[in-house]
Design a protein around this motif. Structure first.
Motif, mmCIF file in Angstrom:
data_model
loop_
_atom_site.group_PDB
_atom_site.id
_atom_site.type_symbol
_atom_site.label_atom_id
_atom_site.label_comp_id
_atom_site.label_asym_id
_atom_site.label_seq_id
_atom_site.Cartn_x
_atom_site.Cartn_y
_atom_site.Cartn_z
ATOM 1 N N THR A 29 -14.025 -8.859 -4.138
ATOM 2 C CA THR A 29 -12.948 -7.916 -3.832
ATOM 3 C C THR A 29 -13.344 -6.552 -4.387
ATOM 4 O OG1 THR A 29 -11.783 -8.525 -5.876
ATOM 5 C CG2 THR A 29 -11.106 -9.644 -3.821
ATOM 6 N N PRO A 30 -12.769 -5.477 -3.848
ATOM 7 C CA PRO A 30 -11.874 -5.406 -2.693
ATOM 8 C C PRO A 30 -12.584 -5.880 -1.417
ATOM 9 C CG PRO A 30 -11.875 -3.326 -3.921
ATOM 10 C CD PRO A 30 -13.030 -4.139 -4.420
ATOM 11 N N THR A 292 -7.345 -7.698 -2.874
ATOM 12 C CA THR A 292 -7.643 -7.057 -4.147
ATOM 13 C C THR A 292 -7.215 -7.967 -5.293
ATOM 14 O OG1 THR A 292 -7.337 -5.020 -5.435
ATOM 15 C CG2 THR A 292 -5.431 -5.803 -4.205
ATOM 16 N N ALA A 310 -8.804 -2.552 -6.127
ATOM 17 C CA ALA A 310 -8.831 -1.641 -4.981
ATOM 18 C C ALA A 310 -8.171 -0.334 -5.403
ATOM 19 C CB ALA A 310 -8.100 -2.240 -3.789
ATOM 20 N N ASP A 314 -10.455 3.144 -1.400
ATOM 21 C CA ASP A 314 -10.545 2.012 -0.471
ATOM 22 C C ASP A 314 -9.504 2.107 0.632
ATOM 23 O OD1 ASP A 314 -12.612 0.409 -1.893
ATOM 24 O OD2 ASP A 314 -11.077 0.371 -3.454
ATOM 25 N N ALA A 389 -15.896 -1.141 0.124
ATOM 26 C CA ALA A 389 -15.654 -2.583 0.191
ATOM 27 C C ALA A 389 -16.491 -3.255 1.271
ATOM 28 C CB ALA A 389 -14.166 -2.834 0.468
#
Length: 420
Positions: A29-30, A292, A310, A314, A389
């Protein structure tokens, strides 16, 4: 959830047949996650409503330009609407065709015009007299005639956020309605331009049909005037901008929207013309989520914060537009909820993703930011030297990585320091 492609199974969020928790574990993640089924259904809603009519769909690439997303649409026969030569390159790499692509945008460069003419794009949506002259000169240098449509600004209020309203007199887009007829005459006189259509785009995240009908009436009145001046308008481009449900909005059904506009055009006696639709958000918005992970929970005197991995780099929409995205747990907890502002680690007070959200979460938990398929990754940046990401496409019970996560070293690979 806003789309049936994203749903809970035994308290765990799934994208189609794949657990979102397993996606986060596998890809980190993100993470942007897209549903092929959701993309397919929204496109077919447009295409089915256009079937049997002289109407075509051009996907607005700026909403989501991932090659896998564009390829899903290209396989179904979609055309594309681009606003840069970079987007043209993406369309071609994804299997789209230049001859099914219209080139929009207020500031096309001569180099971009040349590239698009050499590729053989379907039409240029031109937005000013200086752009007409520039395109005429570029076409002349190549020994070609450029197909053009003028983007006319009808001065219609789309009743949306001012940053995404594009059809008012105060907006930078298009030719002023009062100048349009004379501008068409000027375009018609240029030897290397071929006037083929008229274009209008009044804004984005529009949740009513009435602004479109108001704009259409003005546009069709203008078409009749233009044709009385001896020109032939083959197509009417109604743009895109149809909204989606982020929270409690109730936009019209896609099929109902398309049929209403086509019926209005026919009622006005213009059914012989081809009609272009240029949807973006309504195709991809609810076909994607951003996953996230909660890093910290930070209580405060006035606010409590869920700090996630995040950030505004993002997903820029909350910081830029104060846009609302639903935020839901990937795994539901049977615990009391607390009110948090969901924020990222970027060093800006504007780095927030959701305010005053009631969530039952602990550090390490996963959250899904909904309706992130449009203007999500495409608007992301490397602010604070944060790699962008990864992106994943889910197709049934399979998930494929369709964009690798960036590495920090990639971000400055093209830079250099001064010599001693």
């Amino acid at each position: 959830m806003s789309d049936s492609a994203f749903h809970y199974v035994d308290g765990v969020l799934h994208a189609e047949g794949v657990s979102a928790a397993s996606l986060a574990q596998q890809f980190g993640t993100p993470l942007y996650v897209y549903s092929r089924d959701a993309l397919t259904r929204t496109y077919r809603a447009y295409a089915d409503a256009c079937a049997g009519r002289r109407a075509v769909v051009h996907v607005a690439v700026k909403a989501n330009s991932n090659l896998a997303v564009l390829n899903v649409f290209a396989r179904m026969g979609a055309g594309f609407d681009i606003v840069s030569s970079g987007e043209l390159a993406r369309v071609l790499a994804a299997g789209g065709k230049a001859e099914n692509t219209v080139f929009s945008g207020v500031g096309k460069s001569a180099a971009e015009m040349r590239e698009a003419l050499e590729a053989g794009v379907k039409c240029f949506n031109v937005e000013s007299i200086p752009e007409l002259h520039a395109l005429n000169e570029v076409a002349k240098s190549l020994g070609k005639r450029a197909p053009v449509s003028l983007r006319v600004n009808p001065d219609v209020d789309a009743k949306t956020h001012p940053y995404i309203s594009t059809g008012l007199k105060s907006n930078k887009f298009g030719v002023a309605f009062s100048d349009a007829r004379a501008t068409y005459r000027e375009a018609h006189a240029m030897p290397n331009l071929d006037v083929v259509g008229i274009d209008c785009h009044i804004g984005s995240q529009i949740t009513e049909i009435s602004p479109y009908l108001d704009a259409l009436d003005k546009l069709l009145d203008l078409v009749e005037q233009i044709e009385s001046d001896g020109m032939s308008i083959r197509h009417v481009d109604v743009g895109g901008g149809l909204g989606i449900t982020y929270d409690d909005e109730t936009p019209p059904d896609i099929g109902d929207f398309v049929r209403a506009l086509l019926a209005h055009i026919e009622k006005r006696g213009h059914g012989q013309r081809e009609v272009y639709f240029e949807p973006g958000r309504s195709l991809v918005g609810n076909a994607g989520v951003l996953l996230t992970r909660v890093e910290y929970l930070k209580p405060g005197e006035e606010k409590s914060f869920a700090i996630v991995d995040a950030a505004m780099n993002d997903l820029a929409r909350p910081a830029m537009y104060e846009a609302f995205h639903r935020i839901v747990p990937v795994v539901k907890r049977d615990a009391p909820a607390h009110t948090y502002d969901v924020v990222g680690p970027v060093c800006e007070s504007g780095d927030w993703l959701g305010r005053d959200r009631d969530l039952a979460v602990e550090p390490g938990d996963l959250l899904a930011i909904c309706s992130a398929g449009a203007y999500g990754f495409v608007m992301s940046s490397n602010y604070n030297t944060r790699p962008r990401a990864a992106e994943v496409m889910v197709d049934g019970e399979r998930a494929r990585l369709v964009r690798q996560r960036e590495d920090v070293r990639q971000l400055f690979a093209g830079e250099s320091i001064l010599p001693d």
